[in-house]
Enzyme design. Structure first.
Site, PDB file in Angstrom:
ATOM      1  N   LYS A 262     -26.779 -15.334 -24.843  1.00 36.28           N
ATOM      2  CA  LYS A 262     -27.132 -16.734 -24.623  1.00 36.28           C
ATOM      3  C   LYS A 262     -28.447 -16.987 -25.324  1.00 36.28           C
ATOM      4  O   LYS A 262     -29.270 -16.088 -25.455  1.00 36.28           O
ATOM      5  CB  LYS A 262     -27.244 -17.046 -23.129  1.00 36.28           C
ATOM      6  CG  LYS A 262     -28.436 -16.376 -22.447  1.00 36.28           C
ATOM      7  CD  LYS A 262     -28.643 -16.882 -21.045  1.00 36.28           C
ATOM      8  CE  LYS A 262     -29.682 -16.074 -20.291  1.00 36.28           C
ATOM      9  NZ  LYS A 262     -31.049 -16.568 -20.453  1.00 36.28           N
TER      10      LYS A 262
ATOM     11  N   HIS B 298     -30.328  -1.041 -27.202  1.00 36.94           N
ATOM     12  CA  HIS B 298     -30.470  -1.391 -28.619  1.00 36.94           C
ATOM     13  C   HIS B 298     -31.565  -0.555 -29.277  1.00 36.94           C
ATOM     14  O   HIS B 298     -31.397  -0.062 -30.382  1.00 36.94           O
ATOM     15  CB  HIS B 298     -30.773  -2.886 -28.777  1.00 36.94           C
ATOM     16  CG  HIS B 298     -29.540  -3.729 -28.862  1.00 36.94           C
ATOM     17  ND1 HIS B 298     -28.777  -4.022 -27.754  1.00 36.94           N
ATOM     18  CD2 HIS B 298     -28.911  -4.313 -29.915  1.00 36.94           C
ATOM     19  CE1 HIS B 298     -27.748  -4.768 -28.132  1.00 36.94           C
ATOM     20  NE2 HIS B 298     -27.804  -4.958 -29.441  1.00 36.94           N
TER      21      HIS B 298
END
Lengths: 185, 285
Positions: A104, A39
């Site tokens: 999550k 990222h």
């Protein structure tokens, strides 16, 4: 067993609009992996005007760093990593056309705001079920940042990949809804 | 004086790293099965079914339960009458980790520098805690610890006036804030007393205790039960999807502290509560 929705990628805005927090979904098709370091690289690439490893439009990123496969395995154990570490980066990718994220854990208000604005959905895979989830991955190919090892960007083909809609495009959040339903003073 | 060769230690650690990551403890498995019967959330029950299936696949197919095979925490009790031959004990433990993570197809998750963040490529160095004990044996516990749950831990230097109530409130706040991040159902390690670093060490060590085994002191066991009951009323539930099973256990360890201190440390473990141990006996040379 709760009712199951089957979803084929790419994840168009039309499909995004049909998903609600709490939905039990099986995803089939192509998804991409990316976690912390990937990222960071992608956001830096955007800042310097370089191309991203794949076109974000209508795509899903799975926050995962798998274990090395045994010989003969498509991929090692491949459960989700905690998503909040990607909060600093996700809004920019959603602006680039990303419509789905699988991870999550909780997301920041900033991420949810951008999800609502552009129409994106946040799915949860079951944390710690990496051996089970790996069985739903049909193929895996590193397409960018191989030097990052487990953190490299992979193109996955998945079949009936099990997820739950955690936050939908209207900002409905299963973490809030679920907790409120079962909290006892 | 008894002797152990470092090769024996390397082989033992290699095996423990692999077993810890492939084989969920029977205590946790039993606890997951019990939680499946008490969970009132349908989504929560589905989570438990999948976690039980996942642990079964990992055990049978010899693959890691979770892709985060952790930073390798090693607790070592060294008998003071034991002689270790053939090299450095610390290097032997690290070599065992290196081999275990390679041969077991475990993920290498350690970066050499917290700022530069370049992977060391072999999951070393391990985090090693030594304890010198009487005798001539070597007791090794390998406890790989994933980051998802580790990142949710916290320490508070409470005031003595905060008392038991304040300490318990801090534990509750820490678990509540963590929500679904540490992969509930969780095991909560709590260390109270000592100094700042002692309390965090105790909180980590508390996680080595099997689920269902309470502190030997009855008053502390009651606090564990009370905390578990309150945590399971938070509603976080399996994976944070809502439900009545947020934690499987609360393990509390305490230590004497200073007249002006009340350190409280919380170390959260996910349901992949990994710890395997072995006792190596020294030989007459």
């Amino acid at each position: 067993m709760t009712e199951v929705i089957r979803l084929e990628t790419p994840l168009t805005h039309e499909k995004v609009a049909q998903l609600k927090a709490g939905d039990n979904v099986l995803i089939s098709g192509v998804i991409y992996t990316g976690r912390d370091a990937a990222h960071k690289n992608m956001i830096e690439a955007l800042a310097s005007g370089e191309k991203l490893p794949f076109d974000m439009k209508d795509q899903i990123i799975y926050f995962v760093g798998p274990t090395p496969p045994r010989p003969g395995q498509v991929i090692g154990s491949a459960g989700p990593t905690t998503s909040y570490r990607m909060d600093a980066y996700s809004p920019k990718l959603i602006e680039e056309g990303l419509t789905g994220m699988i991870g999550k854990g909780l997301r920041s208000p900033e991420v949810i705001e951008v999800m609502e604005k552009y129409g994106a959905v946040y799915f949860g895979a079951i944390g710690g079920a990496g051996a089970l989830i790996a069985k739903r991955i049909v193929s895996a190919e590193v397409i960018a940042y191989p030097e990052l090892g487990p953190e490299a960007v992979r193109r996955l083909v998945v079949k009936d990949f099990p997820v739950i809609v955690l936050i939908d495009h209207l900002g409905n959040n299963l973490y809030d809804i679920g907790k409120a339903q079962f909290e006892r003073a | 004086m008894k002797t152990i060769q470092v090769n024996e230690i390397i082989e033992a650690v290699e095996k423990l790293c692999i077993e810890a990551n492939y084989d969920l403890g029977a205590d946790v498995m039993l606890s997951l099965k019990q939680a499946l019967t008490t969970e009132t959330s349908p989504l929560g029950r589905e989570v438990f079914e999948r976690l039980i299936e996942n642990a079964t696949i990992a055990h049978e197919e010899r693959v890691p339960m979770c892709q985060d095979t952790g930073m390798t925490v090693v607790f070592v009790e060294v008998g003071q009458d034991l002689h270790i031959e053939g090299g450095s004990l610390t290097e032997a433990l690290n070599e065992g980790v290196r081999r275990g993570y390679e041969k077991g197809y475990l993920r290498k998750s350690v970066v050499k520098d917290p700022f530069d963040r370049v992977n060391t490529g072999d999951n070393t160095p391990a985090i090693i805690h030594y304890d010198l004990v009487p005798g001539d044996e070597l007791h090794i516990t390998v406890a790989p610890k994933g980051a998802g749950s580790e990142n949710m831990g916290a320490l508070k230097m409470c005031k003595p006036s905060d008392g038991l109530e304040g300490a318990m409130q801090f534990v509750m706040d820490t678990v509540d804030k963590a929500g679904g991040n540490p992969c509930p159902p969780i095991i909560v390690g709590v260390g109270v007393g000592g100094t700042m670093e002692k309390s965090t060490y105790l909180a980590k060590k508390a996680l080595l205790r099997n689920v269902g085994v309470h502190n030997k002191e009855a008053r502390l066991a009651r606090i564990e039960e009370k905390l578990l009951e309150q945590i399971n009323k938070l509603g976080i539930g399996p994976q944070g999807f809502g439900g009545v099973n947020t934690a499987l256990a609360v393990n509390l360890e305490v230590y004497p502290t200073h007249i002006a201190m009340l350190p409280v440390a919380v170390n959260i473990n996910c349901h992949s509560a990994r710890h395997k141990e072995i006792t190596l006996k020294g030989r007459d040379e």
